[in-house]
Design a protein around this motif. Sequence first.
Motif, PDB file in Angstrom:
ATOM      1  N   PHE A 162       0.820  -1.217   0.000  1.00 26.56           N
ATOM      2  CA  PHE A 162       0.000   0.000   0.000  1.00 26.56           C
ATOM      3  C   PHE A 162       0.855   1.270   0.000  1.00 26.56           C
ATOM      4  O   PHE A 162       0.311   2.378  -0.005  1.00 26.56           O
ATOM      5  CB  PHE A 162      -0.952   0.004   1.198  1.00 26.56           C
ATOM      6  CG  PHE A 162      -2.115  -0.921   1.026  1.00 26.56           C
ATOM      7  CD1 PHE A 162      -3.333  -0.469   0.533  1.00 26.56           C
ATOM      8  CD2 PHE A 162      -1.999  -2.274   1.336  1.00 26.56           C
ATOM      9  CE1 PHE A 162      -4.406  -1.330   0.367  1.00 26.56           C
ATOM     10  CE2 PHE A 162      -3.063  -3.153   1.168  1.00 26.56           C
ATOM     11  CZ  PHE A 162      -4.271  -2.681   0.680  1.00 26.56           C
TER      12      PHE A 162
ATOM     13  N   LYS B 116      -0.021   4.293  -2.297  1.00 25.50           N
ATOM     14  CA  LYS B 116      -1.416   4.255  -2.736  1.00 25.50           C
ATOM     15  C   LYS B 116      -2.080   5.612  -2.474  1.00 25.50           C
ATOM     16  O   LYS B 116      -1.816   6.281  -1.472  1.00 25.50           O
ATOM     17  CB  LYS B 116      -2.200   3.161  -2.008  1.00 25.50           C
ATOM     18  CG  LYS B 116      -1.767   1.751  -2.348  1.00 25.50           C
ATOM     19  CD  LYS B 116      -2.049   1.410  -3.795  1.00 25.50           C
ATOM     20  CE  LYS B 116      -1.731  -0.050  -4.088  1.00 25.50           C
ATOM     21  NZ  LYS B 116      -1.836  -0.380  -5.521  1.00 25.50           N
TER      22      LYS B 116
ATOM     23  N   ASP C 140      -6.411   5.277  -6.181  1.00 25.55           N
ATOM     24  CA  ASP C 140      -6.513   3.833  -5.963  1.00 25.55           C
ATOM     25  C   ASP C 140      -7.775   3.483  -5.188  1.00 25.55           C
ATOM     26  O   ASP C 140      -8.329   2.391  -5.346  1.00 25.55           O
ATOM     27  CB  ASP C 140      -5.285   3.341  -5.185  1.00 25.55           C
ATOM     28  CG  ASP C 140      -3.999   3.548  -5.964  1.00 25.55           C
ATOM     29  OD1 ASP C 140      -3.803   2.848  -6.965  1.00 25.55           O
ATOM     30  OD2 ASP C 140      -3.207   4.440  -5.583  1.00 25.55           O
TER      31      ASP C 140
ATOM     32  N   GLU D 144      -4.642  -6.040  -1.234  1.00 22.63           N
ATOM     33  CA  GLU D 144      -3.768  -5.810  -2.387  1.00 22.63           C
ATOM     34  C   GLU D 144      -2.590  -6.767  -2.305  1.00 22.63           C
ATOM     35  O   GLU D 144      -1.763  -6.694  -1.377  1.00 22.63           O
ATOM     36  CB  GLU D 144      -3.278  -4.354  -2.404  1.00 22.63           C
ATOM     37  CG  GLU D 144      -2.360  -4.002  -3.536  1.00 22.63           C
ATOM     38  CD  GLU D 144      -3.090  -3.775  -4.859  1.00 22.63           C
ATOM     39  OE1 GLU D 144      -2.454  -3.298  -5.805  1.00 22.63           O
ATOM     40  OE2 GLU D 144      -4.302  -4.072  -4.951  1.00 22.63           O
TER      41      GLU D 144
ATOM     42  N   GLU E  60      -1.950  10.305   0.406  1.00 27.36           N
ATOM     43  CA  GLU E  60      -0.977   9.318  -0.057  1.00 27.36           C
ATOM     44  C   GLU E  60      -0.443   8.537   1.130  1.00 27.36           C
ATOM     45  O   GLU E  60       0.031   9.116   2.110  1.00 27.36           O
ATOM     46  CB  GLU E  60       0.182   9.976  -0.796  1.00 27.36           C
ATOM     47  CG  GLU E  60       1.186   8.968  -1.321  1.00 27.36           C
ATOM     48  CD  GLU E  60       2.335   9.579  -2.104  1.00 27.36           C
ATOM     49  OE1 GLU E  60       3.302   8.849  -2.396  1.00 27.36           O
ATOM     50  OE2 GLU E  60       2.269  10.786  -2.418  1.00 27.36           O
TER      51      GLU E  60
END
Length: 267
Positions: A42, A45, A77, A143, A262
């Motif tokens: 992540f 992301k 995302d 993910e 982010e």
Amino acid sequence: MLKKRFLFLFILTILLAYMLIEPYWIETKEITIESDQIPAEFDGKKIVFLSDIHTGLFFDQSRVDAVVNQVNALNPDLILLGGDYVDGDSAYIQPTFESLSKLEAPLGVYAVLGNKDPQYYTLEAIPQHGITYIGNKGTWIEENGSRIRLGGVGDYNNGNQIQSATTSVVTPEDFVILISHNPDYFPEVDKSKVDLVLSGHTHGGQITFFGLWAPSTHSIYGNKYRTGVIEENSTTMIVSNGIGTTILPMRFFARPQIIVVELKKAG
């Protein structure tokens, strides 16, 4: 005396004009959240958080479409929606979610309700348009074999808040995000389990004293949770100014915002 009156009227006209223009001047506010609990998968992301669209008399569907296009251009995302999609009128629910259904994010689009949303019609529209409702629910976002926890609570004024639906299954190693439309819920958040809270509701005060203070924030805590990044213990809350307006179609030094978070893995 006549010159002073003319100057006063001129300044007043400029200020009023600016207050009518600012609602169209959407800011993309970028914030980095760093934690060693963020899985490597992540790292980097991008999460987009939208709140308080308030579709209605002063914010039509074409403006919602423009916001959707602006968000998609950011290539997020994950997209999170913080409630108050309409300004109380159920007639705007379906058109608003027809537009929001065009939001694109590989990890999904998730939503909670706000205090202005007609509950029955909004809860019906959300899944109809491919969006996942997470009010008083928790889910894992996965993910490549890693995951983070995402959940939401009901509106602080008009609903129930079942935080345990998100937190009961997490461990100290999990990164946990909670959406609460109203930032006034922040003192009740379990800071030992929740890492990031996303809220709206206040509109950043909407009409402020040059961004420093607002006479009205719709918060019992005044200006404490009005806008921006707030940290308490080990938990961060981001309060968005939102997109639309309420009561009057004006803003003053409280620009509408698209929040871009982010994720960054520490260490």
